[in-house]
Motif scaffolding. Structure first.
Motif, short mmCIF file in Angstrom:
data_model
loop_
_atom_site.label_atom_id
_atom_site.label_comp_id
_atom_site.label_asym_id
_atom_site.label_seq_id
_atom_site.Cartn_x
_atom_site.Cartn_y
_atom_site.Cartn_z
N PHE A 1 3.51 1.57 -1.23
CA PHE A 1 4.64 1.81 -2.34
C PHE A 1 3.45 2.13 -3.24
CE2 PHE A 1 5.31 -0.88 -6.84
CZ PHE A 1 6.35 0.72 -6.91
N TYR A 2 2.10 1.38 -3.47
CA TYR A 2 1.65 2.68 -4.11
C TYR A 2 0.98 3.72 -3.90
CZ TYR A 2 -3.33 1.49 -6.92
OH TYR A 2 -4.10 2.32 -8.07
N LEU A 3 0.87 4.19 -3.03
CA LEU A 3 0.60 6.00 -2.93
C LEU A 3 2.09 6.06 -3.75
CD1 LEU A 3 0.01 5.17 0.62
CD2 LEU A 3 -1.64 6.29 -1.34
N ARG A 4 3.36 6.04 -3.41
CA ARG A 4 4.36 6.74 -3.50
C ARG A 4 4.57 6.53 -4.84
NH1 ARG A 4 9.43 4.83 0.38
NH2 ARG A 4 10.12 6.50 -0.54
N ALA A 5 4.52 5.39 -5.49
CA ALA A 5 4.41 5.64 -7.17
C ALA A 5 3.49 6.28 -7.61
CB ALA A 5 4.35 3.89 -7.00
N ARG A 6 2.46 7.07 -6.52
CA ARG A 6 1.66 8.16 -7.73
C ARG A 6 2.20 9.50 -7.37
NH1 ARG A 6 1.07 5.15 -10.60
NH2 ARG A 6 -1.16 3.45 -10.64
N GLY A 7 3.34 9.80 -7.32
CA GLY A 7 3.95 10.17 -6.21
C GLY A 7 3.84 11.25 -5.14
N ILE A 8 2.95 10.55 -4.04
CA ILE A 8 3.33 10.86 -2.21
C ILE A 8 4.62 10.80 -1.69
CG2 ILE A 8 1.67 10.52 -1.11
CD1 ILE A 8 -1.01 9.98 -2.64
N PRO A 9 4.47 11.74 -0.72
CA PRO A 9 5.97 11.33 -0.10
C PRO A 9 6.31 10.62 0.89
CG PRO A 9 6.05 13.76 -0.20
CD PRO A 9 4.32 12.82 -1.22
N ALA A 10 6.55 10.05 1.16
CA ALA A 10 6.98 8.55 1.87
C ALA A 10 5.78 9.07 3.35
CB ALA A 10 7.83 8.26 2.49
N GLN B 1 0.84 -0.95 0.35
CA GLN B 1 0.25 0.01 0.11
C GLN B 1 0.63 1.16 0.34
OE1 GLN B 1 -2.56 -0.40 3.68
NE2 GLN B 1 -4.24 -2.07 1.78
#
Ligand SMILES: Nc1ncnc2c1ncn2[C@@H]1O[C@H](COP(=O)(O)OP(=O)(O)O)[C@@H](O)[C@H]1O
Ligand SMILES: [Mg+2]
Lengths: 436, 247
Positions: free
Chosen positions: A386-395, A384
């Protein structure tokens, strides 16, 4: 161990640490306690003091206190709160348009709004014989005994039949510039069909260790409905030990949500009895604990009548070196046929050093019941994240989104808008402090 | 340009990518085909920056930026987008909140102003209409309770909103009926232009009837074993991967 405390006794007005110190204070204060001239109340206080003397503070050898160590309480010498209250006291923003404020356990007319259906308990004690203490047990609950002996004031809320009390914020502020204790006693009585939304917040100011130990007695008559949002936002060195007793008659609802975000150590106990058919209880909650914090949510739910539903979802988020406790006991009496009970406890561990202890307990004496319970412990899901980060959302943002999502289910259950908003705001504040 | 040279990667000590060489010039759409287990998803995850892969050799860059040195969110900010083969469910995270947070995070990293809720909704609704997505999908948890086809469309919606400069579509066609396939293909085709490139991973020729690629690569056993024009896809459809292995 007590030497430094004893030394400072005279200057700071602190009493000795431990149960002895509190009993000593009771003796010293007794003559000045509100309502001591009422024989029934004097007897209630004396019996409570005696019960406390007999029990002392609970240790971890007591089953119900296995996971929560009161050493920070028993090793501290406490003193009396100072009077009077300065009106300049900084307060948090209103969580509801109308609020009443208690400072160090005493009602503050100056800081409270007018036209709120809340009165000062201390000023109405003569009317309360047989009501005050009707629910609160002192024989096996030493902190309740201590509260009964020492309380000076509290909120008195009495709603008549079908009366709608609206949304009321009850803010308890403790001034923690010295190690003080506050033991407010709150009494809430809803007559048949009455309604109330009570947003109860515990707030602290200052760096000192202090104890805020309120006791609530909540009577919900037939068809009455109370939403009780409890937001514990004590100052970081505070100790919060609260106990709620609720008794719910036929078709009534006690709908509570407990949020622990502050304090060094907190434990909130709820003792809820469903005594009429179709009475309902929601004992939901969330604990957000950061480094060095200990939070304990303990509930006792008595199904003492048929056809009663109860719902309990408690979620705990633990960061740093923190410890969370959930204890949930459901007792289904033989008469309580067709009980529908649900209990779920979930913890999210954000660090290797965090710990959760979970103890569900079901005791069922009726044969036709539906009772389920479960517990999960986990970390944030890497997929989950990684999915958010792959969309450009900072960790960091991604983590907070997932933590919020984890809490969402619990908070979503709070149907009262203002209560939900107050809870969300407290959650957001916690996250800002623990984001790093 | 997406440029991959000699890329090798392993999972738990097992080598999966065994030396990938691939160049996708800006403006071009390339297809990667290959049997199950050949390493297609691994390649896309490695490019997007998922943890758990050990990169043992080689390089991967996009427009001169070293992808492998960046965090996943930084890769996204440079314009890389991965449409997941298995989109992840995020219970409790509303789809609208997710899409807006992602969009604004990328806008912020580009120094563009963030969209407020109204502006975002307007944009999102327009894109959803193009993809024949019901509006209530904005209110639901991300991918929670979505059908396979809805999940894939949600991936394409994210691409349409984020406007990447290079998109890797990992089997975005699988599980789609022909109508959905056309909608997805239209979504990709609408983005085609001089500043957009894509890697379309599939093992069916079908999708490539609608998204006609500039080049087709065959990935087998962790290596690109053959490269050709669109006709290569048709050839594979006819004779299978066995013929490639033999070659
Ligand atoms: N997390 C993993 N752990 C171990 N092996 C994996 C993992 N993920 C993929 N693999 C293996 O890597 C190989 C390539 O998988 P993948 O990249 O998913 O292939 P494709 O997408 O081409 O079907 C397969 O043999 C697969 O079993
Ligand atoms: Mg794959």
């Amino acid at each position: 161990m007590n030497a430094p405390v004893e030394n400072s006794l005279s200057e700071a007005g602190l009493s000795a640490a431990g149960a002895a110190g509190f009993l000593h204070r009771y003796e010293g204060l007794r003559a000045r306690l509100p309502g001591i001239g009422l024989p029934w109340l004097a007897a209630l206080r004396d019996r409570a003091a005696e019960a406390f003397r007999a029990q002392g503070f609970p240790t971890r050898r007591v089953e119900a206190w296995k996971y929560t160590d009161l050493a920070p309480l028993t090793q501290t010498g406490f003193g009396e709160p100072l009077t009077p209250v300065e009106s300049a006291l900084p307060l948090p923003r209103h969580a509801a348009p109308k609020r009443v404020v208690f400072v160090d356990g005493r009602f503050s007319a100056e800081l409270s709004d007018a036209d709120v259906p809340v009165r000062s308990l201390a000023r109405h004690l003569p009317e309360l014989e047989g009501r005050l203490g009707a629910l609160a047990r002192t024989d096996d609950l030493p902190l309740v005994a201590l509260n009964t002996a020492l309380f000076e004031d509290g909120a008195l809320i009495e709603l008549g039949p079908d009366e709608d009390g609206g949304v009321v914020e009850l803010l308890s502020v403790t001034r923690a510039d010295r190690p003080v204790t506050a033991h407010p006693r709150h009494l809430v009585r809803l007559a048949e069909g009455a309604r109330l939304v009570l947003i109860e917040r515990s707030w602290g100011h200052g760096e000192s260790r202090y104890l805020h130990s309120p006791v609530f007695e909540v009577e919900v008559a037939a068809g009455a409905h109370i939403t009780h949002a409890r937001i514990q936002q004590e100052a970081s060195a505070g100790l919060h030990l609260s106990t709620v007793f609720a008794r719910v008659a036929e078709g009534g609802t006690y709908d509570s949500f407990l949020l622990h975000v502050g304090a060094k150590l907190s434990r909130s106990e709820a003792h809820v009895a469903l005594v009429g058919p179709k009475a309902a209880a929601h004992l939901n909650g969330a604990q957000l604990l950061g480094d060095g914090q200990h939070g304990d949510c303990t509930t006792f739910l008595d199904h003492a009548a048929p056809d009663c539903p109860s719902r309990q979802t408690v979620k705990t988020v633990l960061a740093g070196r923190s410890r969370g406790v959930f204890q949930g006991k459901i007792h289904v009496h033989q008469v309580a046929q067709r009980t529908d009970g649900y209990q779920m406890n979930q913890a999210l561990l954000l660090s290797d050093q965090a710990e959760i202890d979970s103890k569900p307990q079901l005791e069922i004496y009726a044969d036709d019941v539906k009772c389920s319970h479960g517990a999960t412990v986990g970390e944030l899901d890497e997929n989950q994240l990684f999915y958010l980060r792959a969309r450009g959302i900072p960790a960091a943002v991604a983590r907070s989104m997932l933590i919020e999502a984890f809490l969402q289910e619990a908070i979503e259950g709070v149907t009262e808008e203002s209560a939900r908003a107050a809870l969300s705001e407290a959650v957001a504040g916690w996250w800002e402090r623990n984001a790093a | 340009m997406l440029k991959i040279e000699g890329l090798t990667a392993e999972i738990d000590g097992k080598e999966i990518l065994k030396g990938i060489d691939l160049e996708v010039p800006q403006g071009e759409v390339h297809a990667i085909m290959g049997p199950n287990g050949s390493g297609k998803s691994t390649l896309s995850y490695v490019l997007a920056g998922r943890e758990g892969y050990e990169i043992t050799g080689g390089t991967a860059s996009f427009n001169g930026h070293d992808l492998l040195a960046m965090e996943p969110e930084e890769r996204a900010a440079t314009g890389l987008f991965l449409a997941f083969q298995y989109p992840v469910e995020l219970p409790g995270v509303g789809n609208a909140n997710f899409l807006r947070t992602a969009l604004n995070a990328q806008r912020r990293s580009k120094g563009e102003p963030e969209l407020d809720a109204m502006q975002f909704l307007k944009t999102a609704r327009a894109r959803m209409k193009e993809l024949s997505m019901p509006e209530d999908m904005l209110k639901r948890g991300v991918n929670v309770g979505f059908s396979g086809g809805e999940k894939k469309r949600n991936e394409v919606l994210q691409m349409a909103l984020l406007q990447p400069r290079v998109a890797i579509l990992d089997e975005t066609d699988s599980g789609l009926d022909i109508d959905a396939l056309k909608i997805v293909a239209d979504g990709v085709n609408a983005m085609r232009g001089p500043d957009f490139s894509a890697v379309v991973i599939t093992h069916y020729q079908r999708l490539l009837d609608y998204i006609v690629p500039d080049r087709v690569h065959v990935l087998m056993g962790g290596r690109i074993v053959q490269t050709g024009g669109p006709e290569l896809a048709k050839q594979l459809e006819a004779s299978g991967y066995g013929s490639v292995q033999a070659a």
